[in-house]
Write a protein that holds these residues in place. Structure first.
Motif, short mmCIF file in Angstrom:
data_model
loop_
_atom_site.label_atom_id
_atom_site.label_comp_id
_atom_site.label_asym_id
_atom_site.label_seq_id
_atom_site.Cartn_x
_atom_site.Cartn_y
_atom_site.Cartn_z
N ALA A 234 35.37 2.11 81.07
CA ALA A 234 34.27 2.43 80.37
C ALA A 234 33.13 1.49 80.26
O ALA A 234 32.05 2.10 80.08
CB ALA A 234 35.09 2.72 78.82
N ALA A 235 33.41 0.25 79.97
CA ALA A 235 32.00 -0.60 80.03
C ALA A 235 31.08 -0.42 81.40
O ALA A 235 29.96 -0.40 81.19
CB ALA A 235 32.77 -2.09 79.79
N ARG A 236 31.87 -0.30 82.35
CA ARG A 236 31.26 -0.48 83.71
C ARG A 236 30.21 0.84 83.74
O ARG A 236 29.30 0.92 84.63
CB ARG A 236 32.03 -0.36 85.16
N ASN A 237 30.77 2.08 82.79
CA ASN A 237 30.06 3.27 83.10
C ASN A 237 29.05 3.20 81.96
O ASN A 237 28.70 4.35 81.35
CB ASN A 237 30.92 4.25 83.09
N GLY A 238 28.54 1.99 81.33
CA GLY A 238 27.59 1.87 80.52
C GLY A 238 27.91 2.17 79.07
O GLY A 238 26.81 2.48 78.31
N VAL A 239 29.08 2.03 78.37
CA VAL A 239 29.25 2.61 77.21
C VAL A 239 29.68 0.98 76.52
O VAL A 239 30.24 0.33 76.95
CB VAL A 239 30.53 3.47 76.99
N GLU A 240 29.28 1.11 75.18
CA GLU A 240 29.96 -0.09 74.51
C GLU A 240 31.32 0.00 73.85
O GLU A 240 31.73 1.11 73.51
CB GLU A 240 29.09 -0.25 73.20
N VAL A 241 31.99 -0.92 74.26
CA VAL A 241 33.48 -1.03 74.33
C VAL A 241 34.11 -2.09 73.33
O VAL A 241 33.90 -3.21 73.61
CB VAL A 241 34.18 -0.81 75.78
N LEU A 242 35.31 -1.68 72.69
CA LEU A 242 35.65 -2.89 71.77
C LEU A 242 37.22 -2.72 72.15
O LEU A 242 37.50 -1.60 71.96
CB LEU A 242 35.43 -2.53 70.33
N VAL A 243 38.00 -3.71 72.77
CA VAL A 243 39.38 -3.73 72.72
C VAL A 243 40.05 -4.38 71.41
O VAL A 243 39.67 -5.53 71.11
CB VAL A 243 39.93 -4.30 74.02
N ILE A 244 40.97 -3.80 70.88
CA ILE A 244 41.92 -4.59 69.92
C ILE A 244 43.03 -4.82 70.22
O ILE A 244 44.09 -4.02 70.94
CB ILE A 244 42.13 -3.39 68.78
N GLU A 245 43.61 -6.14 70.46
CA GLU A 245 44.75 -6.67 70.90
C GLU A 245 45.52 -7.40 70.09
O GLU A 245 44.98 -8.42 69.22
CB GLU A 245 44.38 -7.42 72.08
N ARG A 246 46.85 -7.26 69.91
CA ARG A 246 47.67 -8.14 69.04
C ARG A 246 48.04 -9.29 69.47
O ARG A 246 48.09 -10.32 68.82
CB ARG A 246 48.81 -7.17 68.78
N ASP A 247 47.87 -9.74 70.94
CA ASP A 247 48.15 -10.94 71.52
C ASP A 247 46.86 -11.72 71.53
O ASP A 247 45.69 -11.37 71.27
CB ASP A 247 48.69 -10.62 72.76
N THR A 248 47.09 -12.86 72.56
CA THR A 248 45.81 -13.69 72.94
C THR A 248 45.55 -13.57 74.42
O THR A 248 44.72 -13.86 74.72
CB THR A 248 46.25 -15.34 72.71
#
Length: 462
Positions: A40-54
């Motif tokens: 998604a990011a490589r295709n020019g969209v602002e992306v956020l990932v929510i991750e429970r881990d580190t």
């Protein structure tokens, strides 16, 4: 906990701060989540990932599932990950394309995935759990997250559920496949002191395991009837390390907190009890425990009801669909109801081994359609990973990490197109999506999988 003991406390309503509003929100940073976010990011969209881990990557670095099965037949991001691992010494650069499994070093994988993620420009919020889906007029608008900062809201044009348990879809009340007890969870562990000159000879190893189970040294319900040394990459071989696969637990639901806790506790005890036996096996006499995997390996969980449900017939018949998002190579028995890791643990029985030995093996290449990622009745939500829409038997044949990465790449690319054109994921033009996936290296072109080479490398006999 007894059902009659459950009580309820009314939670007072309160305003929650909106932490962010992004184009694409990816819930879960495992194999599917990383592929979705990077795409998604490589295709020019602002992306956020929510991750429970580190750590990004899920079961690879966290559960020590250190082999990519049939990965060479999946292109795109999966192929890029393998190339980067090879360049960094985390996977054997001499492996010929087409081999069944690609072993890798999970520590080096962490850096590879982190570099790809950072280069893409995607954002990450770690130490955070998705606790609810925000649904308005049948469309997911965002999620509620909880972390050290409290409860917050993240809004998005498109949400991708890569939680591994379809948590977002479940909280949005998307329909799910009929319940079955999940396939066994597994606990791998890292060891040192491996004599690779001796340990490559596996002759008699299964007999030793069965003998240890018969005389009570190993518990019947916790151990398989053999074990494997995973993750044999240049870096691990040089360090005389390995990752042992042979401990499992049956009939535990990964989305039930009590079951998941019990699975973790029992299998970690199993690791400790396995070590004395392991030191009786040639090549492992000097083995010592480094650590059990930080997270138990979960094969199976919820699966959504999607616009399309992949079936065993699709797989065995080598079916292609106009909306395919990737192609998959397959080799498994043509046996009705066959699951490689059955829920009752019968893979350790003589009857199961005989069934497998006598079964007709079918080799095919089939396509996985975009509709498997679209939960019925819900808009603005895509699902990627092992929880996409597949029948129980099809799932056991199409749930490996390379599959999850392919699902994620398709979901991330589709989400970017939806944002670009101001449409829902369900309205994305499938030809534009397929063309973009091919441009990104996915294996959709004619002849992308050489089935003759696959048969040679996998010693398939039809």
């Amino acid at each position: 906990m007894e059902a009659e003991a459950i009580e309820y406390l009314e939670e007072p309503a309160r305003p929650l701060p909106v932490l962010a509003k992004v184009g694409v929100l990816v819930c879960g940073g495992g194999a599917a989540g990383v592929a979705a976010a990077v795409s998604a990011a490589r295709n020019g969209v602002e992306v956020l990932v929510i991750e429970r881990d580190t750590t990004l990557g899920g079961t690879g670095p966290r559960s020590f599932v250190t082999e990519y099965h049939q990965a060479f037949f999946t292109g795109g991001i999966m192929k890029e990950v393998i190339e980067r691992l090879r360049a960094a010494g985390g996977s054997d650069p001499m492996l010929e394309d087409g081999l069944f499994a690609v072993p890798f070093d999970p520590e080096i994988l962490k850096f590879v995935l982190s570099e790809m993620f950072e280069e893409s420009g995607a954002g990450l919020l770690a130490h955070s759990w998705v606790t609810d889906a925000i649904v308005e007029d049948g469309a997911v608008r965002g999620v509620v997250v909880e972390n050290k900062s409290g409860r917050q809201v993240v809004l998005a044009d498109v949400v991708i559920d890569c939680t591994g348990d379809a948590d977002v879809a479940a909280r949005a009340e998307a329909p799910m496949q009929e319940y079955t007890h999940p396939q066994p969870m597994v606990m791998l562990f890292q060891i040192g002191g491996v004599d690779y000159a001796m340990s490559q000879n596996r002759t008699g190893r299964a007999d030793m395991v069965r003998a240890a189970k018969a005389d009570g040294r190993l518990a019947e319900d916790v151990y398989l009837d053999n074990f494997s040394n995973f993750g044999i990459a240049p870096s691990t071989r040089e360090g005389e390390m390995g990752y042992i696969y042979g401990i499992r637990i049956l009939r535990r639901d990964p989305y039930d907190a009590d079951d998941l806790t019990d699975a973790e506790v029992r299998t970690r005890l199993g690791v400790r009890e396995f070590m004395p036996f392991l030191r009786t096996v040639p090549g492992f006499e000097d083995a010592f425990l480094i650590k059990a995997a930080p997270m138990i390996g979960v094969r199976d969980s919820r699966r959504i009801m999607g616009d399309y449900t992949l079936t065993r017939e699709d797989i065995l018949d080598g079916t292609f669909h106009p909306a395919d998002i990737f192609k998959r190579y397959h080799r498994l028995p043509d046996t009705m109801g066959f699951v490689r890791h059955p829920t009752d643990g019968s893979e350790t029985t003589k009857a199961f081994r005989e069934q497998l030995a006598n079964a007709k093996m079918v080799t095919s290449v089939f396509g996985v359609p975009y509709g498997c990622l679209l939960p019925q009745g819900i808009e603005n939500l895509l699902v990627a990973g092992k929880t996409v829409s597949m029948s129980y038997e099809a799932h056991s044949r199409c749930r490996q990490i390379p599959d999850c990465m392919a699902f994620g790449q398709a979901a991330g690319t589709a989400a970017a197109l939806a944002c670009r054109h101001g449409v829902t994921p369900r309205q994305v033009d499938i030809e534009e999506l397929r063309d973009l996936l091919i441009e990104q290296g996915q294996n959709l072109a004619d002849g992308a999988i050489d089935i003759a080479k696959a048969k040679i490398h996998n010693m398939v006999r039809d």
